[in-house]
Motif scaffolding. Sequence first.
Motif, PDB file in Angstrom:
ATOM      1  N   ARG A  70     -26.103   0.819   7.057  1.00  0.00           N
ATOM      2  CA  ARG A  70     -25.300   1.238   5.903  1.00  0.00           C
ATOM      3  C   ARG A  70     -24.767   2.656   6.079  1.00  0.00           C
ATOM      4  O   ARG A  70     -23.653   2.960   5.677  1.00  0.00           O
ATOM      5  N   LEU A  71     -25.579   3.527   6.666  1.00  0.00           N
ATOM      6  CA  LEU A  71     -25.309   4.958   6.634  1.00  0.00           C
ATOM      7  C   LEU A  71     -24.004   5.314   7.346  1.00  0.00           C
ATOM      8  O   LEU A  71     -23.274   6.216   6.913  1.00  0.00           O
ATOM      9  N   LYS A  72     -23.699   4.615   8.437  1.00  0.00           N
ATOM     10  CA  LYS A  72     -22.459   4.903   9.164  1.00  0.00           C
ATOM     11  C   LYS A  72     -21.240   4.694   8.271  1.00  0.00           C
ATOM     12  O   LYS A  72     -20.316   5.517   8.256  1.00  0.00           O
ATOM     13  N   PHE A  73     -21.247   3.614   7.499  1.00  0.00           N
ATOM     14  CA  PHE A  73     -20.113   3.315   6.618  1.00  0.00           C
ATOM     15  C   PHE A  73     -20.039   4.323   5.469  1.00  0.00           C
ATOM     16  O   PHE A  73     -18.951   4.692   5.028  1.00  0.00           O
ATOM     17  N   ILE A  74     -21.200   4.761   4.995  1.00  0.00           N
ATOM     18  CA  ILE A  74     -21.228   5.761   3.918  1.00  0.00           C
ATOM     19  C   ILE A  74     -20.606   7.071   4.394  1.00  0.00           C
ATOM     20  O   ILE A  74     -19.762   7.659   3.706  1.00  0.00           O
ATOM     21  N   ARG A  75     -20.992   7.513   5.580  1.00  0.00           N
ATOM     22  CA  ARG A  75     -20.475   8.795   6.093  1.00  0.00           C
ATOM     23  C   ARG A  75     -18.988   8.722   6.420  1.00  0.00           C
ATOM     24  O   ARG A  75     -18.229   9.651   6.118  1.00  0.00           O
ATOM     25  N   ILE A  76     -18.566   7.630   7.048  1.00  0.00           N
ATOM     26  CA  ILE A  76     -17.133   7.468   7.347  1.00  0.00           C
ATOM     27  C   ILE A  76     -16.323   7.466   6.058  1.00  0.00           C
ATOM     28  O   ILE A  76     -15.243   8.063   5.981  1.00  0.00           O
ATOM     29  N   GLY A  77     -16.857   6.810   5.025  1.00  0.00           N
ATOM     30  CA  GLY A  77     -16.169   6.770   3.739  1.00  0.00           C
ATOM     31  C   GLY A  77     -16.010   8.144   3.121  1.00  0.00           C
ATOM     32  O   GLY A  77     -14.941   8.487   2.591  1.00  0.00           O
ATOM     33  N   PHE A  78     -17.062   8.971   3.199  1.00  0.00           N
ATOM     34  CA  PHE A  78     -16.977  10.326   2.650  1.00  0.00           C
ATOM     35  C   PHE A  78     -15.915  11.152   3.382  1.00  0.00           C
ATOM     36  O   PHE A  78     -15.128  11.872   2.748  1.00  0.00           O
ATOM     37  N   ILE A  79     -15.900  11.055   4.696  1.00  0.00           N
ATOM     38  CA  ILE A  79     -14.910  11.820   5.475  1.00  0.00           C
ATOM     39  C   ILE A  79     -13.496  11.352   5.139  1.00  0.00           C
ATOM     40  O   ILE A  79     -12.586  12.160   4.903  1.00  0.00           O
ATOM     41  N   GLY A  80     -13.312  10.042   5.107  1.00  0.00           N
ATOM     42  CA  GLY A  80     -11.988   9.488   4.789  1.00  0.00           C
ATOM     43  C   GLY A  80     -11.525   9.873   3.397  1.00  0.00           C
ATOM     44  O   GLY A  80     -10.346  10.204   3.181  1.00  0.00           O
ATOM     45  N   CYS A  81     -12.432   9.853   2.433  1.00  0.00           N
ATOM     46  CA  CYS A  81     -12.078  10.214   1.057  1.00  0.00           C
ATOM     47  C   CYS A  81     -11.724  11.694   0.944  1.00  0.00           C
ATOM     48  O   CYS A  81     -10.796  12.060   0.207  1.00  0.00           O
ATOM     49  N   ALA A  82     -12.463  12.555   1.628  1.00  0.00           N
ATOM     50  CA  ALA A  82     -12.164  13.991   1.587  1.00  0.00           C
ATOM     51  C   ALA A  82     -10.734  14.246   2.056  1.00  0.00           C
ATOM     52  O   ALA A  82     -10.000  15.057   1.466  1.00  0.00           O
ATOM     53  N   ILE A  83     -10.317  13.526   3.094  1.00  0.00           N
ATOM     54  CA  ILE A  83      -8.949  13.698   3.621  1.00  0.00           C
ATOM     55  C   ILE A  83      -7.925  13.077   2.683  1.00  0.00           C
ATOM     56  O   ILE A  83      -6.934  13.719   2.296  1.00  0.00           O
ATOM     57  N   ALA A  84      -8.166  11.809   2.285  1.00  0.00           N
ATOM     58  CA  ALA A  84      -7.172  11.073   1.491  1.00  0.00           C
ATOM     59  C   ALA A  84      -6.976  11.676   0.110  1.00  0.00           C
ATOM     60  O   ALA A  84      -5.839  11.837  -0.358  1.00  0.00           O
ATOM     61  N   PHE A  85      -8.066  12.035  -0.556  1.00  0.00           N
ATOM     62  CA  PHE A  85      -7.941  12.608  -1.895  1.00  0.00           C
ATOM     63  C   PHE A  85      -7.364  14.031  -1.819  1.00  0.00           C
ATOM     64  O   PHE A  85      -6.637  14.456  -2.721  1.00  0.00           O
ATOM     65  N   GLY A  86      -7.684  14.761  -0.749  1.00  0.00           N
ATOM     66  CA  GLY A  86      -7.104  16.084  -0.573  1.00  0.00           C
ATOM     67  C   GLY A  86      -5.599  16.026  -0.351  1.00  0.00           C
ATOM     68  O   GLY A  86      -4.858  16.917  -0.789  1.00  0.00           O
ATOM     69  N   MET A  87      -5.106  14.946   0.284  1.00  0.00           N
ATOM     70  CA  MET A  87      -3.679  14.802   0.547  1.00  0.00           C
ATOM     71  C   MET A  87      -2.869  14.615  -0.737  1.00  0.00           C
ATOM     72  O   MET A  87      -1.646  14.788  -0.725  1.00  0.00           O
ATOM     73  N   HIS A  88      -3.547  14.272  -1.848  1.00  0.00           N
ATOM     74  CA  HIS A  88      -2.832  14.169  -3.129  1.00  0.00           C
ATOM     75  C   HIS A  88      -2.148  15.490  -3.482  1.00  0.00           C
ATOM     76  O   HIS A  88      -1.130  15.489  -4.186  1.00  0.00           O
ATOM     77  N   TYR A  89      -2.719  16.585  -3.027  1.00  0.00           N
ATOM     78  CA  TYR A  89      -2.177  17.908  -3.350  1.00  0.00           C
ATOM     79  C   TYR A  89      -0.740  18.065  -2.845  1.00  0.00           C
ATOM     80  O   TYR A  89       0.071  18.786  -3.452  1.00  0.00           O
ATOM     81  N   PHE A  90      -0.426  17.359  -1.755  1.00  0.00           N
ATOM     82  CA  PHE A  90       0.886  17.516  -1.127  1.00  0.00           C
ATOM     83  C   PHE A  90       1.884  16.445  -1.572  1.00  0.00           C
ATOM     84  O   PHE A  90       3.038  16.454  -1.131  1.00  0.00           O
ATOM     85  N   ALA A  91       1.449  15.510  -2.424  1.00  0.00           N
ATOM     86  CA  ALA A  91       2.348  14.459  -2.912  1.00  0.00           C
ATOM     87  C   ALA A  91       3.278  15.034  -3.976  1.00  0.00           C
ATOM     88  O   ALA A  91       2.824  15.646  -4.944  1.00  0.00           O
ATOM     89  N   THR A  92       4.583  14.832  -3.782  1.00  0.00           N
ATOM     90  CA  THR A  92       5.567  15.407  -4.710  1.00  0.00           C
ATOM     91  C   THR A  92       6.484  14.377  -5.342  1.00  0.00           C
ATOM     92  O   THR A  92       7.236  14.714  -6.250  1.00  0.00           O
ATOM     93  N   ASP A  93       6.453  13.137  -4.853  1.00  0.00           N
ATOM     94  CA  ASP A  93       7.300  12.107  -5.451  1.00  0.00           C
ATOM     95  C   ASP A  93       6.534  10.791  -5.514  1.00  0.00           C
ATOM     96  O   ASP A  93       5.395  10.684  -5.031  1.00  0.00           O
ATOM     97  N   LEU A  94       7.143   9.788  -6.100  1.00  0.00           N
ATOM     98  CA  LEU A  94       6.460   8.527  -6.362  1.00  0.00           C
ATOM     99  C   LEU A  94       6.022   7.830  -5.078  1.00  0.00           C
ATOM    100  O   LEU A  94       4.892   7.334  -4.992  1.00  0.00           O
ATOM    101  N   SER A  95       6.891   7.801  -4.057  1.00  0.00           N
ATOM    102  CA  SER A  95       6.547   7.101  -2.818  1.00  0.00           C
ATOM    103  C   SER A  95       5.373   7.769  -2.109  1.00  0.00           C
ATOM    104  O   SER A  95       4.495   7.092  -1.560  1.00  0.00           O
ATOM    105  N   MET A  96       5.317   9.107  -2.134  1.00  0.00           N
ATOM    106  CA  MET A  96       4.191   9.807  -1.510  1.00  0.00           C
ATOM    107  C   MET A  96       2.896   9.554  -2.265  1.00  0.00           C
ATOM    108  O   MET A  96       1.825   9.397  -1.654  1.00  0.00           O
ATOM    109  N   PHE A  97       2.977   9.469  -3.583  1.00  0.00           N
ATOM    110  CA  PHE A  97       1.785   9.152  -4.371  1.00  0.00           C
ATOM    111  C   PHE A  97       1.274   7.749  -4.051  1.00  0.00           C
ATOM    112  O   PHE A  97       0.063   7.516  -3.993  1.00  0.00           O
ATOM    113  N   PHE A  98       2.186   6.798  -3.853  1.00  0.00           N
ATOM    114  CA  PHE A  98       1.768   5.453  -3.474  1.00  0.00           C
ATOM    115  C   PHE A  98       0.999   5.491  -2.150  1.00  0.00           C
ATOM    116  O   PHE A  98      -0.047   4.839  -2.011  1.00  0.00           O
TER     117      PHE A  98
END
Length: 366
Positions: A70-98
């Motif tokens: 389980r732990l490998k998937f948990i850690r990969i998920g945390f890393i992926g979420c940190a990047i993906a949710f952080g990228m919201h900061y740079f979204a400026t229009d509807l297509s980028m938010f999608f």
Amino acid sequence: MQKVQVNNLVRSATFFQHAGISIIFVFMPIIAQGVTESVFEIGLLVASFSFAQILSEIYFGRHSDKKGTRLKFIRIGFIGCAIAFGMHYFATDLSMFFLVRIAAGIASGIMIPAMIAYTYEANHDKKRAATVISFHALGWMAGIAAAGLANDLQLIFLISAASFVVGLLFTIKLPNPEQEKEVEPGTTKRVISKNKFLFLSLLLRHIGAAAVWVILPIMIVDKWGGELYHISIVYTANTMTAFILMNVMASKIHLSNVTKFKIGIGCTTFVFIGLSFVSEWWMAMPFMSLVGATWAFLFIGGNFHLMENNPRSTSTGIFSSTLSIATVVGPVIAGTIAFLFDYVAVMYFAIVIIVCAFAVSLKVRN
């Protein structure tokens, strides 16, 4: 002592995991208003996150059982979420938010089934796992409260990303036990068939709830005279109740898991009956507390029943993806109904479909 330490690490990781998700999820309808005026497009944007979660949770939940870890998937998920949710900061229009919402849905879907299964397996007394899982409700409460305090729709993206980084740090000291590998083909199809009434009732219930969650933040601000921080206050009533009740379940509520699940489905009806009569933002609070109570019952009851009788990560992955399917369908329906009629009509839709969900749940057997 070591078991207590493991549970505390999992509690902390679970807390920051769900704080990171909730700080954006609850406010997404308000954020979307900044890039589109269409209620229908807002519904589609909210749904895109959950659409991505559907396949992610089913695939990675099953893969976690196949690999026996389980732990490998948990850690990969945390890393992926940190990047993906952080990228919201740079979204400026509807297509980028999608794009960033889809990426966030995939990343969160990697770890959610594995986290629930890891928590369950880490406790010999399975009822005690409810006290650990309850920290997902506490995380939602903290995320919602943090968003209200920040009162800045850009700043919350950075807080979300930071939450996942902190959550990842708590997984570093977690043990990585090997579980029995579940490699038998056709397992996913068999789990769905065996538990079809549970998944169907969950799907119907959450379609109704997800439809309302799209329009509720907008109603609080536009119809009931609330401010951004009032959304946080209203939703905090939900998560605080869920957290308390999940902890009480571990020692005080001696009902079968199936009975808990049915109570959670059926009592949700009264939430939306009540919300349809609300005229000021603070009047929604007792009904949101009731939402928290119903969620605690159906989430613990449904997941524990599945993990007792099926491959754990696979079944919890299907449970989570069922919620995600509903969170795709519900916002689209909400946007359509609100466009054709009004916001209150969405409440009426939720009442009808959740009554149907309760009728289906009566077919679930111990």
